[in-house]
Design an enzyme around this catalytic site. Structure first.
Site, PDB file in Angstrom:
ATOM      1  N   HIS A  35      43.615  33.930  39.787  1.00 59.32           N
ATOM      2  CA  HIS A  35      43.650  32.773  40.690  1.00 59.32           C
ATOM      3  C   HIS A  35      43.438  31.543  39.820  1.00 59.32           C
ATOM      4  O   HIS A  35      42.631  31.555  38.882  1.00 59.32           O
ATOM      5  CB  HIS A  35      42.541  32.839  41.737  1.00 59.32           C
ATOM      6  CG  HIS A  35      42.324  31.524  42.443  1.00 59.32           C
ATOM      7  ND1 HIS A  35      43.166  31.072  43.427  1.00 59.32           N
ATOM      8  CD2 HIS A  35      41.375  30.558  42.273  1.00 59.32           C
ATOM      9  CE1 HIS A  35      42.748  29.885  43.847  1.00 59.32           C
ATOM     10  NE2 HIS A  35      41.664  29.553  43.166  1.00 59.32           N
ATOM     11  N   CYS A 105      48.765  30.620  44.687  1.00 60.37           N
ATOM     12  CA  CYS A 105      47.967  29.573  44.052  1.00 60.37           C
ATOM     13  C   CYS A 105      48.525  29.191  42.688  1.00 60.37           C
ATOM     14  O   CYS A 105      48.499  28.016  42.296  1.00 60.37           O
ATOM     15  CB  CYS A 105      46.513  30.027  43.923  1.00 60.37           C
ATOM     16  SG  CYS A 105      46.307  31.565  43.000  1.00 60.37           S
TER      17      CYS A 105
END
Length: 498
Positions: A35, A105
């Protein structure tokens, strides 16, 4: 021109498990499940099922980043960046377009990095989905995620599809983390499922790029399940606009008249029209009216009523979230300094803040814990501190029953997202005093909202229930004062005492 540092924060969602077990599970070594967020302008920006979000750097629930990559400096002014961000949040990076593998993301981080610095994020991050999908297990995960996307078409509680926008989150982004956990659970289910005998690459749907039904739905607001915010109906926006025009009259410079016209056009046009958007200048214009010492109270009230309408729009809220100034919240502070505020203006200001809770981005804006300070005040505050103190102050306005009951609704709305224990305890103490003190009774609806807020706050902080019990409330007397609310009072008192 001042330049701003830009950094990439990299987190391993697997907490080292991918590095240790990926060879056994996948037949391929992976260093992590990544992430990322991009840090610029003193905020960390990232993308998930709720759209584009931000928080103070490194404050996500997953902890500090595993790696920080320096992407260099950007000379792009914050205002230009804000315009770009608003455009992306309404189009390419809407929350409903999030997909763990295809549009995630890292897709956003790469886009933002290129916009600010012309550089891409490391390829080992952007190449992760293709590496995963080249394995048999990856194909199973693809199937499970596509099935989840096809079934996730219902509008979650507390959201309005007509107002969908890239909403920002509170500093801890609990809803975003919950979504990540849900999607990671799909991967775990794939691990537990038997592998197919043949492993052809699963076909993609013919065209899913713009199909909302085939996208993952964004999650509800924090702790949102059946807890819908309480909002007030708005005034006729056309009439408010006309009265503002007449009230300001010749005092209004041409550029301000143009801003007012643009605000009205935004308010009366579908939010799907990306050509129309609010900016900091529009909010500054309205807030200048609110803090003016020369304008009459009725003009200020009209400005507040305009904001009651505007703050139900996620795109308008996002301008406030990304804006380094705090024009609306500074107005609340100014209002709270008045010894004898105009009761009608105060009532409309409370309604305005309640209506700001009508979208997930509004909750995110109000519950932001990032500290800031006024020019004339040394002590720092935050969005959530400012709104909570305004709410508590309004609850204490003796002789203003309508104001107090509106403030109860605001307190209930503040009990829906996660806020600090200290603020939960402060608001709860004021609510309990309002419930138990002598004087004219509240309406039964207000009592129900008040008890709902206390129940929610007691879920946030065990100290709330302890403090209520320490007051030794005579619940029989309270039930006698509110006979129509006897059952709910009895249920609440039993819960608190258990």
């Amino acid at each position: 021109m001042a330049e701003t540092p830009v950094k990439l924060y990299i987190y391993d969602l697997s907490k080292g498990m991918a590095r240790a077990l990926s060879q056994m599970w996948l037949g391929k070594h992976l260093d992590g499940v990544w992430h990322t967020g991009v840090v610029a302008y003193n905020k960390e920006y990232f993308y998930g099922g709720m759209g584009i979000e931000n928080c103070p750097p490194g404050t996500l629930q997953m902890g500090p980043p595993d790696t920080v990559v320096d992407l260099g400096l950007t000379g792009i002014p914050f205002e230009l960046f804000l315009d770009w961000m608003n455009g992306m949040a309404m189009t390419t990076f809407k929350g409903s377009r999030y997909h763990l593998l295809d549009h995630n993301c890292n897709t956003f981080s790469n886009e933002m990095a290129q916009f600010l610095t012309g550089k891409s994020i490391p390829s080992y991050i952007t190449d992760l989905p293709s590496e995963l999908l080249s394995t048999p297990l990856g194909q199973q995960i693809r199937l499970l995620l596509d099935q989840a996307a096809n079934s996730a078409t219902a509008t979650p509680v507390g959201t309005d599809p007509s107002r969908e926008f890239g909403s920002t989150s509170s500093a801890r982004s609990a809803a975003y983390d919950a979504e990540e956990e849900e999607l990671m659970a799909a991967a775990q289910a794939a691990v537990n499922a038997p592998l197919p005998r043949a492993t052809p690459r699963l076909p993609r749907d013919a065209d899913t790029s713009d199909s909302e039904d085939d996208m993952l739905s964004s999650p509800p607001p924090p702790r949102g399940e059946a807890k819908k915010p309480l909002v007030f109906p708005t005034s006729d926006i056309t009439e408010v606009y006309a009265q503002l025009q007449r009230g300001l009259g010749t005092m209004m410079p041409a550029e301000d008249a143009e801003l007012l016209d643009e605000i009205f056009e935004f308010a009366t046009t579908s939010e799907n029209n990306a050509l129309l958007s609010m900016s900091k200048n529009h909010f500054t214009f309205l807030s200048d009216i609110l803090v003016s010492e020369e304008l009459k109270s009725n003009i200020k009230i009209l400005s507040v009523k305009m904001l009651q309408y505007l703050l139900q729009s996620s795109s308008a809220i996002n301008v406030l979230r990304f804006c380094p100034e705090h024009p609306i919240l500074e107005y609340l502070i100014m209002l709270g300094r008045q010894r004898s505020p105009d009761s009608e203006e105060l009532l409309e200001a409370i309604k305005m803040m309640c209506n700001a809770c009508s979208t997930t981005s509004g909750f995110s804006w109000l519950s932001d814990e990032t500290e800031w300070s006024l020019e004339d005040v040394v002590e720092k505050t935050s969005n959530v501190d400012t709104v909570a103190h305004f709410c508590t102050w309004s609850l204490g306005k003796q002789g203003m029953k309508e104001v107090q009951e509106a403030a109860i609704k605001l307190a209930y709305n503040l009990s829906i997202p996660e806020i600090t224990d200290q603020l939960a305890e402060q608001i709860s103490a004021t609510l309990l005093k309002l419930l138990t003190q002598p004087g004219p009774p509240l309406t039964d609806t207000a009592v129900q909202h008040l008890l709902g807020a206390l129940a929610n706050f007691s879920d946030v902080s065990t100290q709330v229930a302890h403090n209520i019990n320490a007051q030794a409330v005579d619940w029989n007397s309270v039930q006698a004062k509110y006979p129509k609310s006897k059952d709910i009072l009895s249920t609440f008192s039993q819960k608190i005492q258990s």
